[in-house]
Design a protein around this motif. Structure first.
Motif, short mmCIF file in Angstrom:
data_model
loop_
_atom_site.label_atom_id
_atom_site.label_comp_id
_atom_site.label_asym_id
_atom_site.label_seq_id
_atom_site.Cartn_x
_atom_site.Cartn_y
_atom_site.Cartn_z
N ASP A 11 0.82 -1.21 0.00
CA ASP A 11 0.00 0.00 0.00
C ASP A 11 0.85 1.25 0.00
OD1 ASP A 11 -2.68 -1.29 0.33
OD2 ASP A 11 -1.77 -1.98 2.19
N GLN A 12 2.08 1.14 0.52
CA GLN A 12 3.05 2.23 0.50
C GLN A 12 4.40 1.66 0.09
OE1 GLN A 12 2.72 5.55 1.26
NE2 GLN A 12 0.55 5.49 1.80
N VAL A 13 5.19 2.45 -0.62
CA VAL A 13 6.55 2.04 -0.97
C VAL A 13 7.52 3.17 -0.67
CG1 VAL A 13 5.86 0.38 -2.75
CG2 VAL A 13 6.30 2.76 -3.40
N ILE A 14 8.72 2.78 -0.23
CA ILE A 14 9.85 3.69 -0.11
C ILE A 14 10.93 3.16 -1.05
CG2 ILE A 14 11.62 4.65 1.40
CD1 ILE A 14 9.69 4.20 3.74
N GLN A 15 11.44 4.00 -1.92
CA GLN A 15 12.39 3.57 -2.94
C GLN A 15 13.75 4.21 -2.72
OE1 GLN A 15 10.14 4.96 -6.38
NE2 GLN A 15 9.40 2.89 -6.76
N ALA A 16 14.79 3.48 -3.11
CA ALA A 16 16.15 4.00 -3.03
C ALA A 16 16.91 3.61 -4.29
CB ALA A 16 16.87 3.45 -1.80
N ILE A 17 17.60 4.57 -4.88
CA ILE A 17 18.39 4.30 -6.08
C ILE A 17 19.62 5.22 -6.08
CG2 ILE A 17 17.13 5.92 -7.58
CD1 ILE A 17 17.43 3.70 -9.79
N ALA A 18 20.74 4.65 -6.47
CA ALA A 18 22.01 5.38 -6.45
C ALA A 18 22.22 6.13 -7.75
CB ALA A 18 23.17 4.42 -6.20
N ARG A 19 22.86 7.29 -7.63
CA ARG A 19 23.20 8.07 -8.81
C ARG A 19 24.33 9.03 -8.46
NH1 ARG A 19 23.33 7.42 -14.13
NH2 ARG A 19 22.88 9.30 -15.32
N ASP A 20 25.46 8.91 -9.16
CA ASP A 20 26.58 9.85 -9.04
C ASP A 20 27.04 10.04 -7.60
OD1 ASP A 20 26.53 10.24 -11.81
OD2 ASP A 20 25.07 11.87 -11.64
N GLY A 21 27.21 8.93 -6.87
CA GLY A 21 27.75 8.99 -5.53
C GLY A 21 26.76 9.31 -4.44
N LYS A 22 25.48 9.45 -4.78
CA LYS A 22 24.45 9.70 -3.79
C LYS A 22 23.38 8.62 -3.88
CE LYS A 22 24.64 14.73 -3.14
NZ LYS A 22 23.82 15.97 -3.12
N MET A 23 22.66 8.41 -2.75
CA MET A 23 21.48 7.56 -2.75
C MET A 23 20.26 8.46 -2.63
SD MET A 23 20.48 4.38 -2.99
CE MET A 23 21.91 3.39 -2.49
N PHE A 45 12.71 7.99 -2.49
CA PHE A 45 11.41 8.48 -2.94
C PHE A 45 10.30 7.80 -2.13
CE2 PHE A 45 14.38 8.67 -6.47
CZ PHE A 45 14.27 10.00 -6.87
N GLY A 46 9.20 8.53 -1.91
CA GLY A 46 8.09 8.00 -1.15
C GLY A 46 8.06 8.61 0.26
N PRO A 47 7.32 7.97 1.17
CA PRO A 47 6.42 6.85 0.92
C PRO A 47 5.21 7.32 0.11
CG PRO A 47 6.22 7.60 3.18
CD PRO A 47 7.34 8.37 2.59
N THR A 48 4.80 6.46 -0.80
CA THR A 48 3.67 6.77 -1.66
C THR A 48 2.97 5.49 -2.06
OG1 THR A 48 2.99 7.92 -3.69
CG2 THR A 48 5.04 6.67 -3.78
N ALA A 49 1.69 5.61 -2.37
CA ALA A 49 0.93 4.47 -2.87
C ALA A 49 1.38 4.18 -4.30
CB ALA A 49 -0.56 4.75 -2.83
#
Length: 230
Positions: free
Chosen positions: A92-104, A107-111
């Motif tokens: 029902d909710q997601v928290i996302q993590a993705i790396a880019r250029d030395g940072k994590m 995004f979220g939490p969102t349905a």
């Protein structure tokens, strides 16, 4: 930031670990083993008794013995913490993590607009970002009281890997005594790292937990997935 991250839309599931409180699943399938798509451990807990926050810890890439080189976060892999609020085992909710250029980036939490093993990155719901740590831990805390971390941490999993192999060996007598007692067992992963993603977040941002654990406490039903860009 949206421009630098837009390429990751449309990902398919690689690995899943489900947990009410704690789960371990070291070394996944060949397509993900040894990479930051390989889920080792997933923890969800209150930081202190009676806290109104929840801490989520995702440990990735576990099959590294001491003194060997460690990897980094794959920029084509999305890590997604899934939270079920109504008991149907659908997020029902997601928290996302993705790396880019030395940072994590988080995004979220969102349905989610789609559920299951396929996903997309919800860049309209930026939770925050943190520099990926090296030998010194870096933690960022947002104005909403969310704390974020990404980087290597010591593997918390105690496991006598070589004795385990001896116990399950088809050769009779290779380990007649079975597993070694406390004090004699060796922690094979001592000194090894995992690549960890940590989020501490107020429960008010997640919704009301509806599950009950063995201690009678209200908890979130939660699991983690990794998804690779297709």
């Amino acid at each position: 930031m949206k421009q630098s991250l837009k390429f990751v839309f449309g990902l398919s599931g690689l690995a899943v670990v489900l947990a009410t409180l704690i789960a371990a699943d070291h070394i996944d399938a060949p397509s993900s083993a040894g990479t930051s798509a390989d889920i080792a451990d997933f923890y969800a807990f209150e930081p202190t008794e009676g806290s109104n926050n929840t801490v989520f810890v995702v440990d990735l890439q576990s099959n590294v013995l001491p003194d060997l080189a460690y990897g980094t976060f794959d920029e084509d892999v999305l890590t997604e913490i899934n939270i079920d609020l109504d008991g149907d085992l659908v997020e029902d909710q997601v928290i996302q993590a993705i790396a880019r250029d030395g940072k994590m980036y988080f995004f979220g939490p969102t349905a989610p607009t789609q559920t299951g093993l396929s996903s997309m990155v919800y860049t309209d719901f930026l939770l925050g970002d943190v520099q990926i740590s090296g030998s010194t831990a870096i933690v960022e805390t947002t104005d909403e009281g969310v704390s974020l971390f990404a980087g290597p941490r010591q593997d918390p999993f105690f496991f006598d890997f070589f004795q385990f192999n001896a116990v399950i060996s088809p050769e009779l007598g290779s380990a007649p005594g079975g597993f070694l007692p406390v004090g004699e067992a060796a922690d094979t992963f001592d000194g090894a790292n995992t690549m960890s993603i940590v989020v501490e977040i107020p429960n008010s941002m997640l919704g009301v937990p509806t599950a009950t654990n063995a201690l009678g406490l209200s908890v979130y039903k939660t699991w983690v997935t990794t998804n690779r860009k297709q």
